[in-house]
Design a protein around this motif. Structure first.
Motif, PDB file in Angstrom:
ATOM      1  N   ALA A 145      77.713  26.446  34.528  1.00 40.27           N
ATOM      2  CA  ALA A 145      77.751  27.536  35.514  1.00 40.27           C
ATOM      3  C   ALA A 145      76.422  28.271  35.568  1.00 40.27           C
ATOM      4  CB  ALA A 145      78.885  28.501  35.171  1.00 40.27           C
ATOM      5  N   THR A 146      75.767  28.437  34.422  1.00 38.52           N
ATOM      6  CA  THR A 146      74.484  29.146  34.365  1.00 38.52           C
ATOM      7  C   THR A 146      73.405  28.418  35.144  1.00 38.52           C
ATOM      8  OG1 THR A 146      75.046  30.039  32.188  1.00 38.52           O
ATOM      9  CG2 THR A 146      72.724  30.051  32.793  1.00 38.52           C
ATOM     10  N   VAL A 147      73.368  27.112  35.003  1.00 33.28           N
ATOM     11  CA  VAL A 147      72.287  26.339  35.604  1.00 33.28           C
ATOM     12  C   VAL A 147      72.510  26.107  37.094  1.00 33.28           C
ATOM     13  CG1 VAL A 147      71.051  24.145  35.546  1.00 33.28           C
ATOM     14  CG2 VAL A 147      71.758  25.212  33.422  1.00 33.28           C
ATOM     15  N   MET A 148      73.753  25.826  37.505  1.00 33.41           N
ATOM     16  CA  MET A 148      73.987  25.422  38.884  1.00 33.41           C
ATOM     17  C   MET A 148      74.148  26.602  39.839  1.00 33.41           C
ATOM     18  SD  MET A 148      77.928  24.055  38.520  1.00 33.41           S
ATOM     19  CE  MET A 148      78.077  23.526  40.208  1.00 33.41           C
ATOM     20  N   SER A 149      74.402  27.805  39.332  1.00 39.12           N
ATOM     21  CA  SER A 149      74.675  28.935  40.227  1.00 39.12           C
ATOM     22  C   SER A 149      73.407  29.724  40.530  1.00 39.12           C
ATOM     23  CB  SER A 149      75.717  29.866  39.597  1.00 39.12           C
ATOM     24  OG  SER A 149      75.241  30.382  38.374  1.00 39.12           O
ATOM     25  N   SER A 150      73.454  30.459  41.616  1.00 42.96           N
ATOM     26  CA  SER A 150      72.383  31.388  41.957  1.00 42.96           C
ATOM     27  C   SER A 150      72.712  32.796  41.477  1.00 42.96           C
ATOM     28  CB  SER A 150      72.159  31.404  43.473  1.00 42.96           C
ATOM     29  OG  SER A 150      71.741  30.136  43.934  1.00 42.96           O
ATOM     30  N   VAL A 151      74.015  33.138  41.479  1.00 41.67           N
ATOM     31  CA  VAL A 151      74.499  34.396  40.920  1.00 41.67           C
ATOM     32  C   VAL A 151      75.614  34.071  39.946  1.00 41.67           C
ATOM     33  CG1 VAL A 151      75.648  36.588  41.377  1.00 41.67           C
ATOM     34  CG2 VAL A 151      73.897  35.758  42.949  1.00 41.67           C
ATOM     35  N   LEU A 306      73.614  18.437  40.028  1.00 45.09           N
ATOM     36  CA  LEU A 306      74.780  18.626  39.164  1.00 45.09           C
ATOM     37  C   LEU A 306      74.953  17.436  38.222  1.00 45.09           C
ATOM     38  CD1 LEU A 306      77.327  20.234  38.431  1.00 45.09           C
ATOM     39  CD2 LEU A 306      78.490  19.160  40.362  1.00 45.09           C
ATOM     40  N   GLU A 307      74.726  16.236  38.715  1.00 48.93           N
ATOM     41  CA  GLU A 307      74.847  15.033  37.869  1.00 48.93           C
ATOM     42  C   GLU A 307      73.828  15.071  36.743  1.00 48.93           C
ATOM     43  OE1 GLU A 307      74.314  12.025  40.794  1.00 48.93           O
ATOM     44  OE2 GLU A 307      76.461  11.832  41.243  1.00 48.93           O
ATOM     45  N   GLN A 308      72.619  15.526  37.039  1.00 49.55           N
ATOM     46  CA  GLN A 308      71.593  15.639  36.001  1.00 49.55           C
ATOM     47  C   GLN A 308      72.025  16.615  34.904  1.00 49.55           C
ATOM     48  OE1 GLN A 308      68.113  16.443  38.705  1.00 49.55           O
ATOM     49  NE2 GLN A 308      67.102  15.092  37.264  1.00 49.55           N
ATOM     50  N   ILE A 309      72.593  17.744  35.326  1.00 53.77           N
ATOM     51  CA  ILE A 309      73.013  18.752  34.351  1.00 53.77           C
ATOM     52  C   ILE A 309      74.101  18.191  33.450  1.00 53.77           C
ATOM     53  CG2 ILE A 309      74.012  21.054  34.073  1.00 53.77           C
ATOM     54  CD1 ILE A 309      72.906  21.696  36.878  1.00 53.77           C
ATOM     55  N   LEU A 310      75.085  17.524  34.054  1.00 54.03           N
ATOM     56  CA  LEU A 310      76.185  16.968  33.247  1.00 54.03           C
ATOM     57  C   LEU A 310      75.673  15.920  32.263  1.00 54.03           C
ATOM     58  CD1 LEU A 310      79.279  16.563  35.600  1.00 54.03           C
ATOM     59  CD2 LEU A 310      79.006  18.072  33.652  1.00 54.03           C
ATOM     60  N   GLU A 311      74.727  15.100  32.728  1.00 51.78           N
ATOM     61  CA  GLU A 311      74.157  14.091  31.829  1.00 51.78           C
ATOM     62  C   GLU A 311      73.533  14.751  30.612  1.00 51.78           C
ATOM     63  OE1 GLU A 311      70.498  10.841  31.732  1.00 51.78           O
ATOM     64  OE2 GLU A 311      71.128  11.711  33.647  1.00 51.78           O
ATOM     65  N   VAL A 327      66.321  15.908  30.345  1.00 47.46           N
ATOM     66  CA  VAL A 327      66.840  15.255  31.544  1.00 47.46           C
ATOM     67  C   VAL A 327      66.054  15.679  32.774  1.00 47.46           C
ATOM     68  CG1 VAL A 327      68.828  15.131  33.102  1.00 47.46           C
ATOM     69  CG2 VAL A 327      69.154  14.845  30.649  1.00 47.46           C
ATOM     70  N   PHE A 328      65.763  16.987  32.878  1.00 44.66           N
ATOM     71  CA  PHE A 328      65.021  17.455  34.041  1.00 44.66           C
ATOM     72  C   PHE A 328      63.583  16.949  34.045  1.00 44.66           C
ATOM     73  CE2 PHE A 328      68.416  20.606  34.586  1.00 44.66           C
ATOM     74  CZ  PHE A 328      68.609  20.480  35.953  1.00 44.66           C
ATOM     75  N   ASN A 329      63.041  16.684  32.865  1.00 46.80           N
ATOM     76  CA  ASN A 329      61.671  16.174  32.792  1.00 46.80           C
ATOM     77  C   ASN A 329      61.598  14.664  32.976  1.00 46.80           C
ATOM     78  OD1 ASN A 329      60.362  18.609  32.408  1.00 46.80           O
ATOM     79  ND2 ASN A 329      60.568  18.551  30.189  1.00 46.80           N
ATOM     80  N   LYS A 330      62.763  14.025  33.034  1.00 53.26           N
ATOM     81  CA  LYS A 330      62.802  12.568  33.122  1.00 53.26           C
ATOM     82  C   LYS A 330      62.079  12.067  34.369  1.00 53.26           C
ATOM     83  CE  LYS A 330      66.108   8.725  33.070  1.00 53.26           C
ATOM     84  NZ  LYS A 330      67.547   8.366  33.063  1.00 53.26           N
ATOM     85  N   GLY A 331      62.390  12.675  35.530  1.00 50.16           N
ATOM     86  CA  GLY A 331      61.743  12.250  36.771  1.00 50.16           C
ATOM     87  C   GLY A 331      60.253  12.534  36.765  1.00 50.16           C
ATOM     88  N   ILE A 332      59.864  13.706  36.234  1.00 50.97           N
ATOM     89  CA  ILE A 332      58.440  14.066  36.168  1.00 50.97           C
ATOM     90  C   ILE A 332      57.713  13.111  35.239  1.00 50.97           C
ATOM     91  CG2 ILE A 332      56.816  15.917  35.621  1.00 50.97           C
ATOM     92  CD1 ILE A 332      59.129  17.879  36.130  1.00 50.97           C
ATOM     93  N   LEU A 333      58.358  12.780  34.119  1.00 51.49           N
ATOM     94  CA  LEU A 333      57.766  11.847  33.159  1.00 51.49           C
ATOM     95  C   LEU A 333      57.505  10.494  33.826  1.00 51.49           C
ATOM     96  CD1 LEU A 333      58.786  11.480  29.471  1.00 51.49           C
ATOM     97  CD2 LEU A 333      58.569   9.441  30.852  1.00 51.49           C
TER      98      LEU A 333
END
Length: 602
Positions: A145-151, A306-311, A327-333
Motif C-alpha cells: 500500500a505504501t509503494v503503490m498509493s499516492s495518498v 504492481l507486479e514489480q512490487i509483488l515480485e 527489483v526496481f533497479n533491474k530494468g536500469i541495470l
C-alpha cells in the motif's frame, strides 16, 4: 415441451451473456486486485480486479486506507466515495475481517490535478493484527500500500500506539531510499503522502498534530535498551517524511456503530459530516498522479508497476527495502549493461590488451555513471551496483576471450602467409640473397604492424624462430646453388662462345671461370672452403647486382629475357652475318681455310 426446452436454453444463454456482460462492463463495484496465497503469508495478483485498472488510459493516482482490522477502513472509503455500505466496499460487523488482501473500487474518480486529467482509485486493505495471520503478511500489505498509493491514510482508532509507529519503519526506509534520493524529475518516485487519520471524539485539549508530534518524540532510554533505541531511530527517521505527512482528526459518526450502514447523512453527527467533507477536500488537495522514472503511469503501466512490487515483496521470507530496490533497479541495470556492451562492441577486434582494458574501464565508468544517475535507492542500491559490476565483468571476460580468438586467428593467418613466402623464397630459380632479405624484411614488418592483441607475443616468438630457420636454410643452400649455377653457366658460355657467337674471348673467360671453380674445390677438398674466399665474395656481389635490384628482378624475367636473347642470337646467326658481316665484332674464329686463297702451284 419442445418450445419450453427451447425457451429454457435461450434463457440460459441470455443469463450467461448477461453475466459475461456484467463482468466486463459493470465496474461500479469493488474488485480484489491482490489476494493472499493459501498459506496467508504472501501475496498474489487477482486478475479479476486488474481489468478495472487496465482499461484506464489516463494517469492514475491511488488512495489507500490502512490500519488495524475492524477500525472502520471500508466504511471510511465508502464515505469518501459517497457510497452506501450496500453499494460500495463490503463492511463487516463480525469478528473476522471482511476484506482479504487489497480491493479497488472499479470506477475511479476523475480529477484535474495541475492541469492533468487523473483517474483516482480508492484501495481498501486487509486490517492489521487479525486472527490467523503472521506479522510478515501484515508488513507485506503495508509495504504494498505504501509503494503503490499516492495518498496513504493511516486509519487509527482513538490513539497512536507504539506498534503503529514501529510499523512505519518500512515507510521510513522507502522515504530514505526513494524520496530522499531524488536528484531530478526522471530519477525515482515519491512514496505516498502519509495522512494520519485519528478517529476519536476528544483529544484532551490537544490538536491532532500535537498528538502525532508527541507520539513521535524520543522515548527515554536511560538503561540503553536496544529495542527502545530502534524505536527512537524510527522516530528520528520520520523527520525525512516531515514534509510528506499530514495529521487529521475525525469524530465518531454515531454512537451506534453497528447501524452506521443504515443511517443517512442527516442522521449522522453534524461535526462528523463537516469533518468528512474537509477530509475529502484534503485528500483531493494532496493527491498527485503516480510518477515512476519521470512519467505518469496509465492503467497497464500501473499493473506492471504492481507486479514489480509483488515480485520484490515476495522475494524473501520478509519484505525488505533492499529487495524492492533490487527489483526496481533491474530494468536500469539491464539498460546500463546494454550501453556498456554497445560501447565495447564498437571495438573492431582484435586490439591490444591495453587498448581493450582502457576501453573497458572507460565504458564501465560511463555505465556506472548512468546507473548512479538513474538508480533507485541510496543505502540498499549497493547490491545493485555490485551486481552491475559483476555483469559487466562477465561481458568483459567474453570480450577478452573474443579478442584472444580474433588475435590468434589474425596472427595465425599472417604467420602462415609469411611461412608460405619464405618457402617461395627458398626455391627461387635464380638464388638471390638481396631478394630473400627484402622479402624477409617485408614479411617481418607486415607481421609486426598487422598482428595485434594478446596472441602477438606468442606468434612473435614463433615468427622469429621460423624466420631464423628459413634464413639459415637459405644461406646454406644459397652458396651451393650459386656454385652449381656458375659451373653450369661457365659451360653454357663455352658452348655459346665456341659454336654460336664464335667469340673466343667469351669462351676463354668461361673456361677460366670453370677451371677456377673446379680447381679450387679440388685443391681445398670442398666447395665450402671456397665460400670464404674474397674472389667468391666478389663473384657473389656481381651476381647479386645482375640478378636483383630495385629496378630489375632477373628471377622473374629470366625466362622471357632468355627467350628474347635466343631469338636475337638466332636472328643474328642466320641473317645478321650475311648482311653486315663480322666487322663490328671483336676477333672471331676464322672459319675460312687459310690456303683457299693462295695461288695454286702446279
Amino acid at each position: 415441451m419442445e418450445i419450453s426446452s427451447g425457451v429454457l436454453v435461450f434463457s440460459i444463454f441470455l443469463c450467461f451473456f448477461a453475466s459475461v456482460s456484467f463482468s466486463i462492463e459493470d465496474y461500479h463495484q469493488a474488485f480484489p486486485i491482490v489476494e493472499p496465497d493459501p498459506g496467508h503469508t504472501k501475496l498474489r495478483l487477482s486478475r479479476e480486479g486488474l481489468e478495472a485498472i487496465g482499461k484506464i488510459t489516463t494517469p492514475i493516482a491511488a488512495v489507500a486506507v490502512i490500519g488495524p482490522y475492524r477500525s472502520g477502513k471500508s466504511f471510511l472509503l465508502n464515505q469518501l466515495l459517497s457510497l452506501s455500505c450496500y453499494e460500495g466496499f463490503g463492511v463487516g460487523h463480525m469478528r473476522d475481517t471482511k476484506t482479504k488482501g487489497i480491493w479497488v473500487w472499479g470506477t475511479p474518480i476523475e480529477l484535474d490535478i495541475d492541469g492533468v486529467r487523473t483517474s483516482v482509485f480508492y484501495l481498501d486493505t486487509e486490517g492489521f493484527e487479525s486472527i490467523g495471520k503472521s506479522n510478515v503478511y501484515d508488513d507485506r500489505i503495508f509495504a504494498l500500500a505504501t509503494v503503490m498509493s499516492s495518498v496513504l491514510i493511516y486509519n487509527l482508532p482513538e490513539t497512536i500506539r507504539e506498534a503503529d509507529i514501529s510499523r512505519l519503519s518500512f515507510a521510513v526506509e522507502l522515504a530514505e531510499e526513494f524520496y530522499g534520493r531524488v536528484k531530478g524529475q526522471d530519477i525515482a518516485f515519491e512514496p505516498a503522502k502519509l495522512l494520519w487519520l485519528i478517529q476519536r471524539d476528544f483529544l484532551q485539549g490537544k490538536s491532532v498534530q500535537e498528538m502525532v508530534d508527541e507520539a513521535l518524540r524520543h522515548v527515554p532510554n536511560n538503561d540503553g535498551n536496544k529495542n527502545i533505541d530502534m524505536v527512537n531511530q524510527i522516530r528520528d527517521s520520520l523527520a525525512v517524511m516531515g514534509d510528506n505527512s499530514t495529521a487529521f482528526s475525525l469524530p465518531q459518526p454515531h454512537l451506534q456503530r453497528t447501524k452506521l450502514c443504515d443511517l443517512k447523512d442527516g442522521e449522522l453527527e453534524p461535526m462528523y459530516v463537516k469533518k468528512r467533507e474537509q477530509l475529502k477536500e484534503l485528500v483531493a488537495g494532496i493527491i498527485h498522479p503516480k510518477i515512476v522514472q519521470g512519467k505518469h503511469l496509465n492503467g497497464k503501466e500501473f499493473i506492471s508497476f504492481l507486479e514489480q512490487i509483488l515480485e520484490a515483496l515476495n522475494k524473501g521470507e520478509i519484505p525488505s527495502t533492499g529487495s524492492l530496490v533490487e527489483v526496481f533497479n533491474k530494468g536500469i541495470l539491464e539498460r546500463c549493461l546494454k550501453l556498456y556492451s554497445g560501447w565495447m562492441t564498437a571495438l573492431h577486434l582484435p586490439v591490444s590488451e591495453k587498448h581493450l582494458e582502457d576501453t573497458h574501464q572507460s565504458s564501465r565508468d560511463r555505465a556506472m555513471k548512468v546507473f548512479d544517475e538513474q538508480h533507485f535507492g541510496r543505502h540498499h542500491a549497493k547490491k545493485s551496483v555490485e551486481q552491475l559490476d559483476e555483469e559487466i565483468q562477465k561481458v568483459y571476460k567474453n570480450f577478452i576471450m573474443g579478442n584472444e580468438y580474433q588475435s590468434s586467428k589474425l596472427c595465425e593467418a599472417l604467420y602462415t602467409k609469411c611461412e608460405e613466402k619464405m618457402d617461395q623464397l627458398q626455391v627461387l630459380r635464380l638464388p638471390s640473397m638481396a631478394k630473400f632479405n627484402v622479402g624477409f624484411l617485408q614479411c617481418n614488418q607486415s607481421f609486426e604492424v598487422e598482428c595485434v592483441g594478446p596472441s602477438k607475443a606468442n606468434y612473435e616468438r614463433r615468427m622469429k624462430k621460423m624466420l631464423g630457420k628459413s634464413q639459415s636454410l637459405f644461406i646454406k643452400e644459397y652458396n651451393h646453388r650459386l656454385f652449381n649455377w656458375l659451373v653450369a653457366f661457365s659451360l653454357v658460355m663455352v658452348v655459346v662462345g665456341r659454336f654460336i657467337i664464335k667469340f673466343f674471348l667469351i669462351e676463354i673467360g668461361a673456361w677460366i671461370l670453370f677451371i677456377f671453380l673446379e680447381t679450387y674445390t679440388r685443391m681445398f677438398w670442398s666447395a665450402e672452403s671456397l665460400y670464404y674466399n674474397p674472389v667468391w665474395h666478389f663473384i657473389v656481389a656481381t651476381w647479386e647486382t645482375l640478378v636483383y635490384s630495385p629496378f630489375l628482378d632477373l628471377d622473374r624475367w629470366a625466362i622471357p629475357m632468355g627467350v628474347i636473347l635466343a631469338i636475337l642470337i638466332l636472328y643474328w646467326r642466320c641473317y645478321g652475318r650475311r648482311k653486315h658481316g663480322s666487322r663490328w665484332l671483336l676477333p672471331l674464329y676464322n672459319n675460312q681455310k687459310s690456303g683457299s686463297n693462295r695461288p695454286r702451284s702446279d
